[in-house]
Scaffold this active site. Structure first.
Site, PDB file in Angstrom:
ATOM      1  N   GLU A 240       1.044  -1.338  -0.168  1.00 65.05           N
ATOM      2  CA  GLU A 240       0.155   0.267   0.320  1.00 65.05           C
ATOM      3  C   GLU A 240       0.336   1.328   0.150  1.00 65.05           C
ATOM      4  O   GLU A 240       1.570   1.914   0.472  1.00 65.05           O
ATOM      5  CB  GLU A 240      -0.538  -0.078   0.932  1.00 65.05           C
ATOM      6  CG  GLU A 240      -1.572  -0.935   1.350  1.00 65.05           C
ATOM      7  CD  GLU A 240      -2.562  -1.273   2.212  1.00 65.05           C
ATOM      8  OE1 GLU A 240      -2.318  -0.057   3.000  1.00 65.05           O
ATOM      9  OE2 GLU A 240      -3.578  -2.594   2.614  1.00 65.05           O
ATOM     10  N   GLU A 461      -7.125   4.866   4.555  1.00 64.24           N
ATOM     11  CA  GLU A 461      -7.519   4.927   3.333  1.00 64.24           C
ATOM     12  C   GLU A 461      -7.232   5.952   1.812  1.00 64.24           C
ATOM     13  O   GLU A 461      -8.789   6.573   1.812  1.00 64.24           O
ATOM     14  CB  GLU A 461      -8.601   3.673   3.095  1.00 64.24           C
ATOM     15  CG  GLU A 461      -8.256   2.762   4.174  1.00 64.24           C
ATOM     16  CD  GLU A 461      -7.898   1.362   3.951  1.00 64.24           C
ATOM     17  OE1 GLU A 461      -7.051   1.647   3.525  1.00 64.24           O
ATOM     18  OE2 GLU A 461      -7.479   0.914   5.183  1.00 64.24           O
TER      19      GLU A 461
END
EC number: 3.4.17.-
Length: 641
Positions: A240, A461
């Site tokens: 990520e 996120e």
């Protein structure tokens, strides 16, 4: 117990070799040969010689030696600590550097520095410092022409990359950064803004990469009275990567805008101490980057090099919180780490973060992830473990919502009303959600921050693509720049102040209570505190063992953007000790993270340490059987007793 005859002979040989006029590297008969040891394949040189400094006369003898076996398993024994520094240091002795028919010895100051840093790791497993890493016997001073055996470890990180010609120093290259490139950019940025920035390491990853932080403050390296501390962490999951890049760009932006005189940035840096850790999992990133953007799997590189999910590797304090919350009068904040936690696998990256949190009194934090488009906040673990999705708020639910909205409300894509956008299922919630109401998990970093320290952490996120293509990075930055700044500025919401006694002496570890919110925060060593609070009327109480409690009424207007100043002067309760630590010390004297916390609260003893101490019957440490099973030479020099 006296050493076995081979060790006595070795001592004599080394002593003879060290006498003036007989130094090993001055032997004209030295012949350089190719370095062929797998464990030392990443050394800063390619040639060695026989006999070695330990009088090994062939590769077979070296590879069968206890010293070489130790180097090959130090990684696992020390659970990633001091790796690969110690291994490379040992290689410099087992396979000495050979150049032009001369042996070069490693630098003494490098050895001494590592011994000081790594001795606690050896103590933790009840192992003596290896004799062949004697900093005075096998190493030399800089005046005698020594070399740095760790130079390759830092190779490529010191050199700067020239910007394309004609571009201003404020230029930000919106591209993916390798580990070496990231380190160069952060160091170059800190150098450009040396009066307000610096870089420092909080530890190493399992594969030995520095966990490098860049800090911005009016006085880098110092905690200033009443100045709140904020941390932003990216890349906790190696695949990520958007958060990693956003923090690299943010560092460059803060530096450039400060130098250009941007009043908002100058005010922010002059009143806030900001710490950016772009990559908490640099090892996992390497795995993900090898596949590349657009080709990366959903989980490739997610874990660290030990195959541990770092956001499931923190102590589960949430379960303990739920138990304490049902007990009248029990404190459910600053929960100590349970002893059984240290029996499991604890990643060096996780330990580094926990030690960092003990060192600095952080007030606010954000962890940047990828895979969806939403801001989540604690608790992440459901009140009922069987429930995979269950709203599980903290006592500071209102404040966590404000913090989450500070990010989401100024993010153009999080506010996009299109149901076709990434993360469309969070539209009705305003793109924020309680973590456990989304999906429940234990061992998360945000819950640990809240329950073990004063720090409030949210999880962001950044988008549905975990490893976005390079052409998407500029747009991502434009979407997140204002959100990042707005979030950091919210650290100035609520109240702050100093708790002192009647003589003006700071009272560290005093408790700040807010009526109606069962979650106390504690003062830093200088007696200062920061309490994030939503607008409204609050009854605030300051108390410490040995002092009377002081109660104040505080009214925070809705549009107040600077923390209100609320100081407390505590009066002593008669005679006797006034040590504010006494009443709050809930655990043993040994700290597995390396010392007392910055908040003055001792942490629990390491059960591994207790397990590894020699028993009363004189049995050997747990690792002894491993060495004796692999070699006929018993390395008694590793025994401390």
């Amino acid at each position: 117990m006296p050493p076995p005859p081979p060790l006595l002979l070795l001592t004599v040989l080394v002593f003879a070799a060290a006498r003036p006029g007989c130094e090993f590297e001055r032997n004209p008969a030295v012949t350089c040969v190719d370095l062929q040891l797998r464990t030392c394949s990443d050394a800063a040189y390619n040639h060695t010689t026989f006999p070695t400094l330990l009088q090994h006369r062939s590769w077979e003898v070296v590879e069968a030696s206890s010293e070489y076996i130790l180097l090959s398993v130090l990684h696992q024994l020390l659970e990633g600590q001091c790796n690969p520094d110690l291994r490379l240091l040992g290689c410099a002795v087992l396979a000495p550097r050979c150049e032009g028919g001369r042996v070069r010895r490693p630098c003494q100051h490098i050895c001494e520095g590592l011994r000081e840093a790594c001795q606690p790791a050896f103590d933790a497993i009840d192992m003596a410092w290896p004799y062949f890493l004697d900093c005075h016997r096998y190493f030399k001073s800089e005046d005698e022409g020594c070399y740095d055996p760790l130079e390759k470890l830092r190779g490529g990180l010191e050199a700067d990359e020239a910007l394309p010609s004609g571009l201003p120093p404020t230029f930000i290259r919106f591209s993916h950064h390798s580990y070496a490139q990231m380190v160069r950019v952060l160091r170059r940025t800190a150098s450009r803004c040396a009066h307000v920035a610096r870089t420092y390491s909080i530890g190493r990853s399992f594969d030995g990469r520095e966990l490098l932080v860049i800090e911005f403050s009016s006085r880098p390296g110092q905690h200033e009275l009443m100045e709140p501390e904020v941390k932003l962490i990216g890349n906790i999951h190696g695949n990520e990567v958007a958060g990693r890049e956003m923090l690299i760009y943010l560092a460059q932006y803060l530096c450039s805008e400060y130098l250009l005189g941007n009043p908002r940035i100058q005010r922010l840096l002059n009143t806030t101490r900001i710490h950016l850790l772009p990559s908490m999992n640099p090892d996992g990133y390497e795995v993900a980057a090898a596949e590349g953007a657009g080709y990366n799997g959903w989980t490739s590189g997610r874990q660290n090099a030990q195959n541990l999910d770092l956001n499931r590797n923190f102590p589960d304090l949430t379960s303990e919180y739920y138990r304490l919350a049902e007990t009248r009068g029990a404190r459910s904040d600053h929960i100590p780490i349970p002893q059984h936690y240290w029996w499991g696998k604890v990643a060096p990256e996780t330990k580094a973060i926990m030690k960092w949190m003990q060192t600095i009194p952080f007030v606010l934090s954000a962890s940047l992830h990828g895979g969806d488009l939403v801001v989540s906040y604690p608790f992440d673990f459901s009140k009922h473990p069987q429930e995979e999705k269950m709203f599980s708020p903290t006592p500071d639910e209102k404040m966590f919502k404000l913090l989450s909205r500070a990010y989401a409300d100024v993010h153009p894509m999080m506010m996009d009303r299109s149901e076709n956008r990434c993360g469309g299922n969070f539209l009705k919630r305003g793109s924020i959600i309680n973590g456990a109401d989304w999906y429940s998990f234990t061992g998360g970093m945000s819950d640990f921050n809240y329950l073990h320290t004063n720090c409030f952490e949210i999880t962001v996120e950044l988008g549905c693509v975990k490893f976005p293509p390079e052409e998407a990075l500029y747009t991502l930055w434009q979407h997140n720049k204002e959100s990042l700044l707005n979030f950091v500025e919210t650290v100035h919401r609520g109240i702050k102040g100093v708790v002192m006694d009647k003589f003006g002496k700071p009272v560290k570890n005093a408790r700040i209570l807010v009526k109606g919110i069962r979650h106390d925060i504690t003062t830093a060593p200088d007696g200062d505190y920061w309490r994030l609070l939503p607008p409204g009327t609050h009854i605030v109480i300051a108390q410490a063992p040995g002092y009377t409690r002081v109660i104040k009424k505080v009214i925070l207007p809705a549009r107040m953007k600077r923390a209100g100043r609320v100081d407390f002067i505590l009066q002593p309760l008669g005679v006797g000790p006034r040590n504010s630590l006494h009443g709050l010390r809930r655990t043993g004297p040994h700290d597995p993270l390396g010392g007392a916390s910055s908040l003055g609260e001792a942490t629990e003893p390491d059960p591994l340490r207790a397990r590894r101490q020699p028993s009363a019957d004189g049995s050997k440490p747990w690792w002894w059987s491993y060495f004796t099973s692999l070699s006929t030479h018993r390395p008694r020099w590793l025994l401390k007793y």
